[in-house]
Design a protein around this motif. Structure first.
Motif, PDB file in Angstrom:
ATOM      1  N   LEU A 195       1.230   4.000  -2.992  1.00 54.60           N
ATOM      2  CA  LEU A 195       0.829   5.719  -2.300  1.00 54.60           C
ATOM      3  C   LEU A 195       2.023   6.532  -2.419  1.00 54.60           C
ATOM      4  CD1 LEU A 195      -1.539   4.902   0.793  1.00 54.60           C
ATOM      5  CD2 LEU A 195      -2.465   5.721  -1.382  1.00 54.60           C
TER       6      LEU A 195
ATOM      7  N   THR B 142       0.778  -1.065  -0.098  1.00 51.91           N
ATOM      8  CA  THR B 142      -0.049  -0.005   0.473  1.00 51.91           C
ATOM      9  C   THR B 142       1.006   0.819   0.059  1.00 51.91           C
ATOM     10  OG1 THR B 142      -1.701  -0.987   1.547  1.00 51.91           O
ATOM     11  CG2 THR B 142      -1.999   1.312   0.981  1.00 51.91           C
TER      12      THR B 142
ATOM     13  N   LEU C  33      -6.045   2.567   0.833  1.00 51.64           N
ATOM     14  CA  LEU C  33      -5.396   3.257  -0.544  1.00 51.64           C
ATOM     15  C   LEU C  33      -5.676   4.934   0.169  1.00 51.64           C
ATOM     16  CD1 LEU C  33      -5.251   1.563  -3.959  1.00 51.64           C
ATOM     17  CD2 LEU C  33      -3.651   1.140  -1.686  1.00 51.64           C
ATOM     18  N   TYR C  34      -5.452   5.251   1.057  1.00 51.02           N
ATOM     19  CA  TYR C  34      -5.267   6.910   1.994  1.00 51.02           C
ATOM     20  C   TYR C  34      -4.261   6.305   3.068  1.00 51.02           C
ATOM     21  CZ  TYR C  34      -8.223   4.581   5.003  1.00 51.02           C
ATOM     22  OH  TYR C  34      -8.431   3.314   6.001  1.00 51.02           O
TER      23      TYR C  34
ATOM     24  N   ASN D 149     -11.393   3.632  -2.975  1.00 52.95           N
ATOM     25  CA  ASN D 149     -10.054   3.639  -2.181  1.00 52.95           C
ATOM     26  C   ASN D 149     -10.053   3.446  -0.380  1.00 52.95           C
ATOM     27  OD1 ASN D 149      -8.458   4.295  -4.485  1.00 52.95           O
ATOM     28  ND2 ASN D 149      -8.617   6.045  -3.447  1.00 52.95           N
TER      29      ASN D 149
END
Lengths: 444, 485
Positions: B43, B39, B194-195, B189
């Protein structure tokens, strides 16, 4: 409310693999000619029952040779005819050495005369007469309790159901299964007599599920009887404990005795003996016993005379070749007592002889598992059929806090062994609860 | 044949072992670690991915070394065997999975040492601690080095920590529209993790799957996560309804902020939770209520951590309260009291939090309106006509306006006969290249030409909003001056 009860669903036991399927279609082995029989002068609860014979006396088969006259009555009968050759201490299933009347078998099996008279139908007898006959025949709970059966039928005002317990939840044991298959008529007769004695409207025979052939057979048999139903219960331990059984079948709870819930629970083997007693047959002098376990070469189910020594059956069953040391248990592996020798006596309460492998020839010890620290996982709490908190009782026992143990109601524990069984850290929790009970009773 | 002389029933035990339970947890933590590295790589590029990997290795090594030293200090005879039987790697891995990627390695190491020494060892080791060790470590580093726990790498271009979903939510006073709150990250997300958040907390789907696996294996009690997450869901759902927000609102609360990680891996920690089922009922619901409370009125992204720690502190009390034999036949008055109290607390807290969130939002909105009003007034004051020169048909206004880098002068020439703008010029300014300077030197200035003064229509330029806006304001000022004359 259903969600709530699901969230708090407790006390129905745990599935334990039984390893006894191979015994289901085994033929019953008769082993009826021991050279000596040893009748322990005990009813398990109380040792030192009064002997009615002395060394040198000749006794007939079925003759009363010992009794307990106080409080709760118990009677012992000779299981062979022959001469009393001694009253000595032998290993009993409680793990203690107790006085036994030793009778040398003359192999003539002469019966007591009064027992030879014809029987009568239970419908011709009053409840009181039935109870007296059960009492005199020395019938006790054959599931393992050894508790005098007549006591349950003394006061039966509120009883509406008799449950015959054929659950047999301990691993390795198939005694009741065999009785249900081979002595079906006596089981049903016994149940009918019990219902009559207690004036109960309904009779139930409970067996474990996943025994389809037995279930079908019993259901068919039950068609000839009124008000008798066969009920399947989950394959879990300790489903055979009457408290759990009643919880499962009737969704009822009671505090002290099943009679509080209008129910009497008896073992199926006990029903057979009740039927025998009322029909004027012999008193309780035979019993069925399973010899099984990983250490046994040829697991078998025997019909033996009360007082036979275990080693005679073990000699027939044999040990596996790779076994160096055996953990010998009178009863099942969960609640049975470990016997230090195979010379222990098959008394009324011994329903099985379980042989576990303590050590193999190549030095492996499968029963010894490393103990790890308690991580408070609460498996013991979640699974306790009595609703106790074994982990807390254990901690209180370690600190010797008698008052806390009392608050935790440790005395309600029946020592079913489930807490030790489920403990992932392999801590002998049940043993700690036993210690706790000693602490509570003043450190003894 | 030899017979066993002594021993106690029962002679059988289930195949289930503590070792298996601990290995289950370790396996889940390792899988989450791999997901975390992936991840972070996605990112923040390879740098972030490697940094995540380094943090995880740091935590594992520190945990094992610390435990080894403690075992040697204790004088353990077989330290190596014992080392893998104390499962100290679990608090290490859990700790690193609940810190953000920008955390320096030494902070993770310190946190791990605190977790093992202060969280576990001082109480007597495995099975004896009161608080969840990983949370003790996490809270210690939050309090001691809070500023260092950033979601972006040190030395990254903007250097500021990117907002996690919950800090973002807190900046909106916990209330907003779906587009304001969710679209910042995107629903997909949010589901995939995904943050910006702590390393292992985002992968909701993976965590839920692991939770189900652990429940089936009976490594964790399903009641705790289900009841804790359920409480949070229910409360935030009601708060959402009270403030006109849809189902996305409770889901946002459940998916983010480490709630799933906390509920599945930390609130189920065997050692620090009550032993009775009714006790665990109180524990889980209490942790849920505290989580929502800390998030809404405390505005703390670590609400879950504090909530679980607080309930850990209550565990001995809960255990004491729920001590004794269960009566199967009836729901006892005690149990009824517990259920009634819990329900009351949940409902009361929901109502209180919903209302207080609403009040806070209204206050904040009023404040914001006032602030914008003030800015407008201030800005208008800064735009003023300094001079005007008439030349035949045209008037040129010299207008001072405020740009990005201070004041500058705009010359606005208007043709009076046609009431159109002749031209707009800026002669001197300090606006920065790449932004305002480019606008001034671009075609933007020509956009005003020939527009009627009643209806000037020029848009601001994105990327140089302040400069272009300043010019537009100057033009409008000139127009308003000519109209009043």
């Amino acid at each position: 409310m259903r969600i709530l009860s699901e969230l708090f669903k407790l006390g129905y036991g745990v599935h334990i693999p039984g390893d006894k399927k191979h015994l289901y279609d085994q033929e019953l082995q008769w082993y009826l000619d021991p050279k000596y029989v040893y009748i322990p002068l005990t009813n398990h609860v109380k040792h030192g029952l009064r002997s009615l014979v002395k060394v040198g006396d000749y006794v007939k088969m079925g003759q009363k040779i010992g009794e307990r006259a106080d409080n709760i009555y118990a009677a012992l009968h000779a299981s062979v005819s022959g001469t009393v050759v001694g009253i000595d201490k032998y290993l009993h299933r409680s793990g203690n050495y107790v006085d036994c009347v030793v009778i040398e078998n003359d192999e003539r099996y002469k019966q007591v005369e009064e027992l030879e008279q014809a029987c009568c139908l239970e419908s011709q007898l009053s409840s009181q007469e039935i109870v007296d006959k059960i009492r005199e025949s020395g019938v006790v709970g054959l599931g393992g309790s050894g508790f005098s059966t007549y006591v349950k039928y003394v006061s039966t005002n509120e009883i509406d159901t008799i449950v015959l317990n054929g659950v047999e939840c301990e691993p390795y044991i198939a005694t009741d299964h065999n009785i249900l298959l081979n002595r079906t008529d006596l089981v049903f007769e016994g149940l009918k007599i019990m219902m009559h004695a207690a004036n109960a409207a309904k009779g139930v025979i409970a067996i474990k599920q996943h025994k389809k052939p037995l279930f079908d057979y019993l259901v068919q048999f039950a068609q000839e009887y009124e008000n008798i139903t066969i009920i399947e219960v989950p394959d879990a331990y300790p489903m055979g404990w009457e408290k759990v059984l009643i919880r499962q079948v009737f969704r009822k709870e009671y505090d002290r005795l099943p009679a509080d819930a209008g129910i009497i629970v008896n073992n199926v083997a006990t029903a057979v003996e009740v039927a025998s007693a009322i029909r004027g047959d012999l008193p309780l002098i035979y019993r069925t016993v399973t010899v099984n376990g990983p250490a046994v070469e040829k697991p078998q189910i025997f019909r033996v005379r009360i007082g036979t020594q275990a080693k005679e059956l073990l000699a027939l069953a044999g040990y596996k070749a790779n076994v160096q040391q055996v953990r010998l248990i009178a009863g099942g592996p969960m609640m049975g007592t470990i016997m230090e020798s195979d010379e222990f006596i098959i008394s009324k309460g011994v329903n099985a002889i379980t042989c576990l492998i303590e050590e193999t020839v190549d030095g492996q010890r499968p029963l010894e598992l490393p103990e790890e620290p308690c991580v408070r996982c609460a498996s013991c709490v979640d699974n306790c059929p009595a609703g106790l908190q074994p982990v807390n009782i254990m901690i209180a026992a370690k600190f010797g806090e008698a008052e806390t143990i009392q608050q935790l109601e440790a005395k309600a524990c029946i020592e079913c062994g489930l807490c030790t069984y489920v403990c992932p850290s392999k801590i002998p929790v049940t043993q700690w609860v036993r210690e706790a009970k000693k602490v509570m009773n003043g450190g003894k | 044949m030899k017979f066993t002389k002594r021993g106690n029933a029962p002679s059988m035990t289930a195949p289930h072992t503590t070792k298996r339970m601990m290995n289950d947890i370790i396996a889940c933590m390792l899988i989450l670690s791999i997901i975390a590295i992936g991840t972070q790589w996605y990112l923040g590029g390879s740098e972030a991915g490697i940094q995540a990997g380094l943090l995880i290795v740091t935590a594992m090594v520190t945990a094992l070394v610390t435990e080894a030293i403690l075992l040697l200090v204790k004088g353990e005879k077989q330290p190596l065997t014992k080392l893998f039987r104390t499962y100290s790697i679990i608090p290490g891995l859990m700790l690193v999975l609940i810190v953000p990627v920008g955390t320096p390695m030494w902070v993770v190491a310190v946190g791990t040492i605190v977790a093992i020494v202060a969280g576990k060892f001082v109480y007597g080791g495995l099975g004896k601690n009161i608080f969840n060790p990983a949370l003790v470590g996490r809270i210690f580093i939050t309090v001691a080095f809070g500023g260092l726990l950033t979601t972006t790498l040190a030395g990254a271009i903007d250097g500021v920590s990117a907002a996690t979903p919950l800090t973002h939510l807190a900046s909106l006073q916990n209330i907003g529209t779906q587009s304001q709150i969710v679209e910042q990250y995107g629903m997909v997300n949010l589901l995939l993790g995904l943050y910006p958040t702590a390393l292992g907390e985002g992968a909701s789907i993976a965590i839920i799957l692991m939770g189900i696996y652990l429940m089936i294996r009976k490594t964790i009690d399903w009641r705790i996560p289900v009841m804790m997450v359920g409480t949070v869901f229910l409360m935030t759902y009601m708060i959402g309804i009270e403030n006109n927000m849809g189902l996305w609102y409770p889901l946002y609360h459940v998916m983010t902020g480490g709630l799933l990680f906390g509920a599945i891996f930390m609130a189920t920690d065997l050692v620090t939770t009550p032993v009775s089922r009714s006790g665990r009922f109180i524990f889980a619901i209490g942790a849920g209520v505290l989580t929502v409370t800390l998030r809404i009125v405390g505005g703390m992204p670590e609400g879950v951590a504090w909530a679980i720690l607080a309930m850990n502190a209550f565990t001995p009390l809960i255990d004491h309260f729920t001590m004794g034999k269960i009566r199967f036949n009836a729901i006892s008055t005690k149990m009824l009291a517990v259920i009634a109290t819990t329900a009351t607390v949940v409902v009361a807290m929901t109502l209180y939090l919903g209302t207080s969130a609403k009040t806070a939002k209204v206050d904040a909105q009023a404040k914001e309106l006032k602030r914008q009003e003030m800015i407008k007034v201030k800005a208008e004051k800064q735009v003023q006509v300094l001079n005007q020169v008439a030349d035949g048909d045209t008037i040129t206004y010299e207008v001072q306006t405020k740009g990005f880098s201070g004041n500058f002068i705009v010359y606005v020439t208007i043709t009076t006969t046609t009431n159109t703008i002749a031209k707009v010029e800026v002669l001197e300014h300090k606006e920065s290249a790449g932004y305002g300077k480019d606008v001034i030197e671009s075609d933007f200035m020509q956009n005003f030409n020939e527009q009627t003064i009643d209806d000037v229509n020029v848009d601001t330029v994105s990327g140089a909003t302040i400069t272009s806006d300043a010019i537009i304001k100057a033009v409008n000022k000139a127009i308003s001056t000519i109209e009043t004359e």
